[in-house]
Design an enzyme around this catalytic site. Structure first.
Site, PDB file in Angstrom:
ATOM      1  N   TYR A  68       0.852  -1.202   0.000  1.00  0.00           N
ATOM      2  CA  TYR A  68       0.000   0.000   0.000  1.00  0.00           C
ATOM      3  C   TYR A  68       0.880   1.242   0.000  1.00  0.00           C
ATOM      4  O   TYR A  68       1.800   1.353   0.816  1.00  0.00           O
ATOM      5  CB  TYR A  68      -0.899   0.021   1.251  1.00  0.00           C
ATOM      6  CG  TYR A  68      -1.918  -1.096   1.269  1.00  0.00           C
ATOM      7  CD1 TYR A  68      -3.125  -0.977   0.569  1.00  0.00           C
ATOM      8  CD2 TYR A  68      -1.672  -2.267   1.966  1.00  0.00           C
ATOM      9  CE1 TYR A  68      -4.058  -2.007   0.579  1.00  0.00           C
ATOM     10  CE2 TYR A  68      -2.602  -3.306   1.971  1.00  0.00           C
ATOM     11  CZ  TYR A  68      -3.787  -3.167   1.273  1.00  0.00           C
ATOM     12  OH  TYR A  68      -4.708  -4.192   1.271  1.00  0.00           O
ATOM     13  N   SER A  69       0.566   2.174  -0.903  1.00  0.00           N
ATOM     14  CA  SER A  69       1.285   3.451  -0.902  1.00  0.00           C
ATOM     15  C   SER A  69       0.974   4.195   0.389  1.00  0.00           C
ATOM     16  O   SER A  69      -0.168   4.194   0.851  1.00  0.00           O
ATOM     17  CB  SER A  69       0.828   4.318  -2.080  1.00  0.00           C
ATOM     18  OG  SER A  69       1.119   3.672  -3.288  1.00  0.00           O
ATOM     19  N   CYS A 113      -0.584   7.148 -10.678  1.00  0.00           N
ATOM     20  CA  CYS A 113      -0.787   6.113  -9.670  1.00  0.00           C
ATOM     21  C   CYS A 113      -2.255   5.712  -9.627  1.00  0.00           C
ATOM     22  O   CYS A 113      -3.138   6.565  -9.666  1.00  0.00           O
ATOM     23  CB  CYS A 113      -0.328   6.606  -8.297  1.00  0.00           C
ATOM     24  SG  CYS A 113      -0.299   5.304  -7.058  1.00  0.00           S
ATOM     25  N   GLU A 130       3.333   4.190 -11.007  1.00  0.00           N
ATOM     26  CA  GLU A 130       3.133   3.079 -10.076  1.00  0.00           C
ATOM     27  C   GLU A 130       1.658   2.664 -10.154  1.00  0.00           C
ATOM     28  O   GLU A 130       0.785   3.350  -9.633  1.00  0.00           O
ATOM     29  CB  GLU A 130       3.492   3.488  -8.650  1.00  0.00           C
ATOM     30  CG  GLU A 130       3.551   2.281  -7.714  1.00  0.00           C
ATOM     31  CD  GLU A 130       4.374   2.583  -6.470  1.00  0.00           C
ATOM     32  OE1 GLU A 130       5.595   2.327  -6.510  1.00  0.00           O
ATOM     33  OE2 GLU A 130       3.799   3.093  -5.496  1.00  0.00           O
ATOM     34  N   TYR A 158      -1.262  -0.773 -10.228  1.00  0.00           N
ATOM     35  CA  TYR A 158      -1.409  -2.107  -9.641  1.00  0.00           C
ATOM     36  C   TYR A 158      -2.658  -2.801 -10.170  1.00  0.00           C
ATOM     37  O   TYR A 158      -3.516  -2.168 -10.755  1.00  0.00           O
ATOM     38  CB  TYR A 158      -1.470  -2.004  -8.098  1.00  0.00           C
ATOM     39  CG  TYR A 158      -2.213  -0.786  -7.585  1.00  0.00           C
ATOM     40  CD1 TYR A 158      -3.604  -0.798  -7.470  1.00  0.00           C
ATOM     41  CD2 TYR A 158      -1.537   0.392  -7.242  1.00  0.00           C
ATOM     42  CE1 TYR A 158      -4.291   0.317  -7.013  1.00  0.00           C
ATOM     43  CE2 TYR A 158      -2.219   1.512  -6.795  1.00  0.00           C
ATOM     44  CZ  TYR A 158      -3.597   1.466  -6.681  1.00  0.00           C
ATOM     45  OH  TYR A 158      -4.277   2.580  -6.243  1.00  0.00           O
TER      46      TYR A 158
END
Length: 297
Positions: free
Chosen positions: A73-74, A255, A295, A297
């Protein structure tokens, strides 16, 4: 860059932190539930803005009987933590659920193990953590005049919150030094799904010269072709200015869910074509200059 903390704690010997607060931060009409989760690490897991922590949920994976694996997790707080003590970190987590068309309901057997563990946690819950990890999303530390363009969908906003807290809300050396423009583009389904809007509106009114904010609300707004307003459509509206800022050394960050990137890449390629720029060379230049950060996911 040498002093950046990396993998202080690894999977085999994780740090055990303590969850101190869990707050739902979206409205009733939001698509799904997103929570702001504060974890106490006692200063033992220092990190930089743009990095991630791993969380190992308790229990075993029913498929192989092994302990659950780590989820990344960011981090959504600056290095100082939301309480400015340097002892906490904040995560922004969307509860992962699976809608089963046959059941006509959510299938509890397929819900996300870690996100549900975090969103259901109560203060005092212990939490196994790894990291910090990642160097891709770091801020340009050496040039405080750099424009920072931040593009997010949903909880992809997390690393940017660490940026804006440090630059605009907290009293920090980096905030004092910052002379560039920080420009956030956030794509969510509707107004109820906006994240941290109160903080963002506060910054926008206090620092109009250094902060801009644009939302792409796919279920409430339309793009120039009359379709849904997605993140790439909103960025495209300002493509001339964005290209200009990147030409002058600005950094651009992306992101969120990986499904956001093809639409963005196609839009940028189209803009390059209109400008008579070679898209691949342009992108190569940004990557070489360390100005392109992704980034997903």
């Amino acid at each position: 860059m040498s002093e950046i903390p990396i993998n202080t704690y690894k999977n085999k010997s994780p740090f055990v932190g303590k969850i101190t607060s869990v707050k739902r931060i979206v409205g009733p009409e939001a698509t799904g539930e997103t929570c702001d989760i504060v974890i106490e690490h006692g200063g033992k897991m220092p990190y930089w803005e743009g990095q991630s922590f791993g969380v190992i949920p308790p229990g075993t994976n029913p498929k192989n009987g092994k302990p659950n694996s780590v989820r990344l997790y960011s981090i959504a707080s600056s290095r100082y933590g939301d309480d400015m003590t340097g002892n906490t970190a904040t995560l922004c987590v969307r509860r992962a659920t699976y809608w089963c068309p046959e059941l006509g309901a959510e299938d509890p057997a397929k819900k996300g193990v870690c996100s549900n563990y975090l969103c259901d946690a109560t203060p005092g819950t212990e939490c196994k953590m790894t990291g910090p990890s990642g160097k891709v999303m770091l801020m340009p530390e050496d040039k405080p005049e750099t424009d920072i363009i931040m593009v997010a969908t949903g909880t992809g906003i997390a690393p940017y919150r660490s940026f804006w807290k440090r630059l605009f809300i907290e009293e920090t050396p980096a905030g004092e030094a910052y002379k560039g423009l920080a420009w956030l583009f956030l794509g969510v389904a509707n107004s109820d799904a906006l994240l941290y809007d109160d903080e963002l509106q506060g910054i926008k009114s206090k620092y109009p010269e250094n902060f801009r904010l644009d939302y792409a609300l796919s279920r409430e707004a339309t793009n120039k072709k009359g379709g849904k307003m997605y993140i790439q459509d909103k960025v495209e509206e300002y493509s001339d200015e964005i290209f200009d800022r990147l030409d002058k050394g600005g950094h651009i960050y992306f992101c969120g869910l990986k499904g956001m990137m093809p639409g963005i890449q196609d839009m940028l390629a189209e803009v390059c074509k209109e400008k008579g720029i070679d898209n691949e060379e342009w992108l190569k230049g940004l990557k070489k200059g360390g100005q392109w950060h992704v980034e997903v996911y």
